[in-house]
Structures are given as structure tokens and as C-alpha cells.
Motif scaffolding. Structure first.
Motif, short mmCIF file in Angstrom:
data_model
loop_
_atom_site.label_atom_id
_atom_site.label_comp_id
_atom_site.label_asym_id
_atom_site.label_seq_id
_atom_site.Cartn_x
_atom_site.Cartn_y
_atom_site.Cartn_z
N ASN A 177 0.83 -1.21 0.00
CA ASN A 177 0.00 0.00 0.00
C ASN A 177 0.86 1.26 0.00
O ASN A 177 0.51 2.28 0.57
CB ASN A 177 -0.93 0.01 1.21
CG ASN A 177 -0.15 -0.13 2.51
OD1 ASN A 177 1.04 -0.41 2.49
ND2 ASN A 177 -0.82 0.05 3.64
N GLU B 225 -9.18 -5.16 5.82
CA GLU B 225 -8.75 -4.17 4.85
C GLU B 225 -7.39 -4.56 4.25
O GLU B 225 -7.19 -4.47 3.03
CB GLU B 225 -8.64 -2.79 5.51
CG GLU B 225 -8.23 -1.68 4.55
CD GLU B 225 -8.16 -0.34 5.25
OE1 GLU B 225 -8.41 -0.30 6.46
OE2 GLU B 225 -7.85 0.65 4.58
N ASP B 226 -6.47 -5.03 5.10
CA ASP B 226 -5.15 -5.47 4.62
C ASP B 226 -5.30 -6.65 3.66
O ASP B 226 -4.67 -6.68 2.59
CB ASP B 226 -4.26 -5.90 5.80
CG ASP B 226 -3.84 -4.73 6.65
OD1 ASP B 226 -3.83 -3.60 6.13
OD2 ASP B 226 -3.52 -4.94 7.83
N THR C 278 -5.78 -7.20 9.18
CA THR C 278 -7.16 -6.73 9.17
C THR C 278 -7.81 -7.09 7.83
O THR C 278 -7.13 -7.39 6.85
CB THR C 278 -7.21 -5.21 9.36
OG1 THR C 278 -6.57 -4.58 8.23
CG2 THR C 278 -6.52 -4.80 10.64
N SER D 71 3.18 -8.36 8.71
CA SER D 71 2.07 -7.58 9.26
C SER D 71 2.31 -7.35 10.75
O SER D 71 2.61 -8.29 11.49
CB SER D 71 0.74 -8.31 9.04
OG SER D 71 -0.33 -7.55 9.57
#
Length: 256
Positions: free
Chosen positions: A16, A49-50, A47, A40
Motif C-alpha cells: 500500500n 482491509e489489509d 485486518t 504484518s
């Protein structure tokens, strides 16, 4: 380091990364790798989202092995305010993060249309957990060196757990570094030749399938063109092409 000979390790920007060009370069490069380590932070471990971001960023092809690593495991242990012993805190933390990873991946798989990447990530569970700061502490303690301020603070906070000892073997065990070397990195190195052989074989198979698909499409197109020539005269074909062209114009320019 002897353990890292004969292999290449590349530390890429995060998936990201805010700079788009670097993120695209990472995505392209990952498809050429045999093994990918996904790191991570345990404080916000995998998460949804990840995981969803990984699904859209990791390439579907190329990667043969995915290894999930939870970093800063010392912070995860210190988040436990109920366990009395260091063994209990370690065990409970691992269970929490294992369940969190599995549940979040399962939830993303249920919602995903194309979940090949997520399935590959799930197959790599359970994750490995490491603490670089505890590993550094273990090496300094072993060599009778002094901790820096951050290291001393972590060790001091771990003292609240019964059974914790400020000795290099205990610190090394909690760091998880030896475990990931033995159970993750060494098998990768030992299977290197097999991995390369399988990858080369799959490249040949994939290219063969692509060629067969192209030939099939060309054959279908040739048959369709032959049928068109048989069923339409030149004027009718021109009319048909004009109609298709007008439809495309409406689609491109969003015309009624």
C-alpha cells in the motif's frame, strides 16, 4: 550469512505504498518471485482491509509460496493484561492472532468473486511470529553487551510475567527468529531446485495453453468470417459494420 547463500532477498516497498509507481513496480516484481513473505504488525494484524488489499495487489500467477509473518510480537505479548506467566501470555497471543488471521481471511473469501490469492494466503496459515527487538536483546545478552533504551524498556515490561528471565536463551525463544529460520527459510532453500523446475514446467504449460487459446480464437474467427461471406453480400456486410461502429461510438461517448 551462510544460510542466505544461493538465494536472493529483496525488500520491496509495502503493497500500500502511497507512491503509485513504486506500488505498481512491487506488484510486477512479486510475480517473478518464488516465495513472498507478507509482514504484518501484530498490533493491527491482518485486518480485513489489509487482506482485501492483498487480493487486489498480489498477482494471481507466479508466486509459489506465501509466508505470513507477524512482526513486533513483543508488543503483542505486552498487550496481554490478564496472563500471569510468560508462557501463558505467549500461548494466548499466538491463539488470538491465529484466529484473527483465519477469521478475517475466511470473511474476505466469502465476499470475494475471485479468491485465488486469498486461498493461497489461507493455505500458508498459521503465521509465524517474530520480534526483532527481542532477538537483538538475546544477542546482546549473549555477548555481554548493554541494551539500548528501547530494548531495556521492553525487557523491563516483560518482567511483570512470572517465568520470564532476562537471559539470552529465553529472549531468543520469544523472538521466534530461530523458528522461522528452521521451519520456513530452510525448507525454501532446500526445495529451491524443485521450485525452479516446477516453475519452468508451469511456464511452458502456461505458454502452451495461451498459444492453444489464440489458435482456437483464430479458428473461430476464420469460421465466422467464412460464414459471413457466405451469408451476406458486400453491401449487407458494410451495413452491419456501420451499425456496430455506431453502437461502439454510443458506448465510448455515453450517448443515448
Amino acid at each position: 550469512r551462510e544460510v542466505l547463500q544461493e538465494i536472493e532477498i529483496v525488500d520491496t516497498p509495502g503493497l500500500n505504498d502511497p507512491i503509485v509507481s513504486r506500488g505498481e513496480a512491487t506488484k510486477k516484481f512479486l510475480g517473478e518471485c518464488d516465495v513472498v513473505f507478507l509482514l504484518s504488525y501484530t498490533g493491527q494484524f491482518l485486518t480485513q482491509e489489509d487482506i482485501s488489499f492483498m487480493r487486489y495487489t498480489l498477482p494471481n500467477e507466479g508466486i509459489r509460496n506465501v509466508i505470513i509473518v507477524g512482526s513486533k510480537f513483543d508488543s503483542g505479548i505486552l498487550d496481554d493484561n490478564k496472563s500471569k506467566t510468560i508462557e501463558e501470555a505467549e500461548r494466548k497471543s499466538i491463539n488470538i492472532y491465529n484466529n484473527q488471521a483465519k477469521n478475517n481471511i475466511d470473511a474476505c473469501i466469502r465476499e470475494a468473486i475471485n479468491s485465488e490469492v486469498l486461498v493461497r494466503i489461507k493455505e500458508s496459515l498459521p503465521p509465524s511470529y517474530v520480534s526483532s527487538i527481542l532477538y537483538s536483546c538475546s544477542q546482546k545478552r549473549k555477548n555481554n553487551q548493554s541494551y539500548n533504551a528501547a530494548e531495556a524498556n521492553v525487557v523491563k515490561n516483560l518482567m511483570r510475567f512470572q517465568g520470564f528471565q532476562d537471559d539470552w536463551k529465553k529472549l531468543l525463544s520469544l523472538s521466534g527468529i530461530d523458528g522461522i529460520k528452521k521451519y520456513k527459510i530452510m525448507p525454501v532453500i532446500e526445495d529451491k531446485e524443485k521450485t525452479i523446475e516446477e516453475k519452468n514446467k508451469n511456464v511452458v504449460i502456461d505458454n502452451k495453453n495461451i498459444l492453444l487459446k489464440l489458435l482456437e480464437d483464430m479458428n473461430i474467427e476464420a469460421i465466422q468470417n467464412k460464414e459471413n461471406l457466405q451469408n451476406y453480400d458486400k453491401y449487407e456486410l458494410e451495413e452491419k459494420l456501420n451499425k456496430i461502429f455506431l453502437i461502439l461510438i454510443r458506448i465510448v461517448f455515453n450517448l443515448p
